[in-house]
Design a protein around this motif. Sequence first.
Motif, PDB file in Angstrom:
ATOM      1  N   UNK A   1      41.081 113.800  54.866  1.00 34.98           N
ATOM      2  CA  UNK A   1      40.916 113.691  56.315  1.00 34.98           C
ATOM      3  C   UNK A   1      41.647 114.844  57.009  1.00 34.98           C
ATOM      4  N   UNK A   2      41.118 115.256  58.157  1.00 37.44           N
ATOM      5  CA  UNK A   2      41.660 116.453  58.817  1.00 37.44           C
ATOM      6  C   UNK A   2      43.158 116.326  59.116  1.00 37.44           C
ATOM      7  N   UNK A   3      43.627 115.119  59.485  1.00 34.05           N
ATOM      8  CA  UNK A   3      45.065 114.977  59.805  1.00 34.05           C
ATOM      9  C   UNK A   3      45.915 115.223  58.553  1.00 34.05           C
ATOM     10  N   UNK A   4      45.472 114.720  57.396  1.00 35.45           N
ATOM     11  CA  UNK A   4      46.226 114.950  56.146  1.00 35.45           C
ATOM     12  C   UNK A   4      46.231 116.437  55.799  1.00 35.45           C
ATOM     13  N   UNK A   5      45.042 117.039  55.863  1.00 33.48           N
ATOM     14  CA  UNK A   5      44.897 118.462  55.522  1.00 33.48           C
ATOM     15  C   UNK A   5      45.799 119.305  56.424  1.00 33.48           C
ATOM     16  N   UNK A   6      45.734 119.015  57.732  1.00 29.46           N
ATOM     17  CA  UNK A   6      46.498 119.798  58.706  1.00 29.46           C
ATOM     18  C   UNK A   6      48.001 119.615  58.474  1.00 29.46           C
ATOM     19  N   UNK A   7      48.429 118.400  58.143  1.00 30.93           N
ATOM     20  CA  UNK A   7      49.866 118.146  57.926  1.00 30.93           C
ATOM     21  C   UNK A   7      50.348 118.910  56.692  1.00 30.93           C
ATOM     22  N   UNK A   8      49.566 118.850  55.593  1.00 31.32           N
ATOM     23  CA  UNK A   8      49.956 119.557  54.366  1.00 31.32           C
ATOM     24  C   UNK A   8      50.004 121.059  54.630  1.00 31.32           C
TER      25      UNK A   8
ATOM     26  N   UNK B   1      54.678 110.932  48.888  1.00 35.09           N
ATOM     27  CA  UNK B   1      54.897 112.338  49.221  1.00 35.09           C
ATOM     28  C   UNK B   1      54.068 112.741  50.449  1.00 35.09           C
ATOM     29  N   UNK B   2      52.786 112.324  50.428  1.00 31.55           N
ATOM     30  CA  UNK B   2      51.925 112.640  51.566  1.00 31.55           C
ATOM     31  C   UNK B   2      52.459 111.946  52.820  1.00 31.55           C
ATOM     32  N   UNK B   3      52.937 110.704  52.634  1.00 30.78           N
ATOM     33  CA  UNK B   3      53.488 109.952  53.765  1.00 30.78           C
ATOM     34  C   UNK B   3      54.653 110.700  54.403  1.00 30.78           C
ATOM     35  N   UNK B   4      55.510 111.282  53.563  1.00 31.46           N
ATOM     36  CA  UNK B   4      56.659 112.037  54.071  1.00 31.46           C
ATOM     37  C   UNK B   4      56.215 113.253  54.874  1.00 31.46           C
ATOM     38  N   UNK B   5      55.215 113.955  54.336  1.00 36.50           N
ATOM     39  CA  UNK B   5      54.704 115.155  55.033  1.00 36.50           C
ATOM     40  C   UNK B   5      54.056 114.752  56.356  1.00 36.50           C
TER      41      UNK B   5
ATOM     42  N   UNK C   1      54.659 112.037  58.124  1.00 33.22           N
ATOM     43  CA  UNK C   1      55.664 111.535  59.078  1.00 33.22           C
ATOM     44  C   UNK C   1      56.257 112.710  59.851  1.00 33.22           C
ATOM     45  N   UNK C   2      56.372 113.844  59.188  1.00 32.58           N
ATOM     46  CA  UNK C   2      56.993 114.999  59.825  1.00 32.58           C
ATOM     47  C   UNK C   2      56.009 115.786  60.706  1.00 32.58           C
ATOM     48  N   UNK C   3      54.754 115.915  60.246  1.00 28.39           N
ATOM     49  CA  UNK C   3      53.859 116.871  60.914  1.00 28.39           C
ATOM     50  C   UNK C   3      52.599 116.277  61.559  1.00 28.39           C
TER      51      UNK C   3
END
Length: 286
Positions: free
Chosen positions: A82-89, A126-130, A132-134
């Motif tokens: 999903x775009x939000x996950x991609x953008x956060x990573x 790990x993704x959750x941590x990223x 949460x931050x971004x």
Amino acid sequence: MHNIPIVGLIVLPFIATFYAIFLLFTDGVSALDLTMCLLGTFIIEFGVTFGYHRLVVHRSFVAHPVVKAISLALGSMAFQGPVVNWASVHTAHHAHSDEEGDPHTPTVRGFIYAHFEWLLEMNSDRLGGIKAKYAGRYMKDPMIRFFSNTFLAWSIFSLVLPAFIGYLAGGWPGAWTGFIWGGLVRVFFTSHITWSVNSLCHYAGKKMFRTKDQSRNNFLVGLLALGEGWHNNHHAFPSSAFHGMRWWQVDFTGMVVRILEKLRLVKNVVRIPMSLQAKHLADAQA
Ligand SMILES: [Zn+2]
Ligand SMILES: [Zn+2]
């Protein structure tokens, strides 16, 4: 995202691609299948480079809502999350390029890790941590939220559509080869092209600008990834709408930005003045 679908997304398109090559030699493939594969690869890759990357993460321009919606729908068909996950990573990648904390870097963990092994480790913690931050900055945008929440539907649609077109052209055998070539092989190509920006472009190529990271400009990835292979330029000036910064640095995504700007479908395009570029050139005095 959990490991099982990720393994499926890496392994299944890989096996399907071998099977597709076998089909090539058994006359089981039509020109339509190959066209759907190639067109699908680059149109959907464009959704990632134009929509996910330059529009959402770096805000390199403001797009008309229809252009934004089309690009996010296409990006959501790339099977890259999903775009939000991609953008956060990706935001984490820019914040910690080639250091501890970078989700994918060949410098810290090796080439294969940077290419796709990092996805196997991208468990929910790990993704959750990223996120949460971004993720906060992306979740504020209702359209980005909508496409992020409907990611799975777009992904399934992108597999069903080539099968359906194949069926119209050649019945059930056409549906099967359409699904293999226009669906799974296309996923294989878009995935490896995008992953090459993470891996190859922090590994092989030249640095035109001084940056703290190992980002490189790579001509081949520049072509295949629609301009994103000018990755050293991108790390030097992340907000620039144009990753190709010299006439010979072919940047298909940047060309489309220019055309859409002329058509007034894109505005506030970020350009880096030559005077600022000159200060950061790798061979310039520090
Ligand atoms: Zn990078
Ligand atoms: Zn970026």
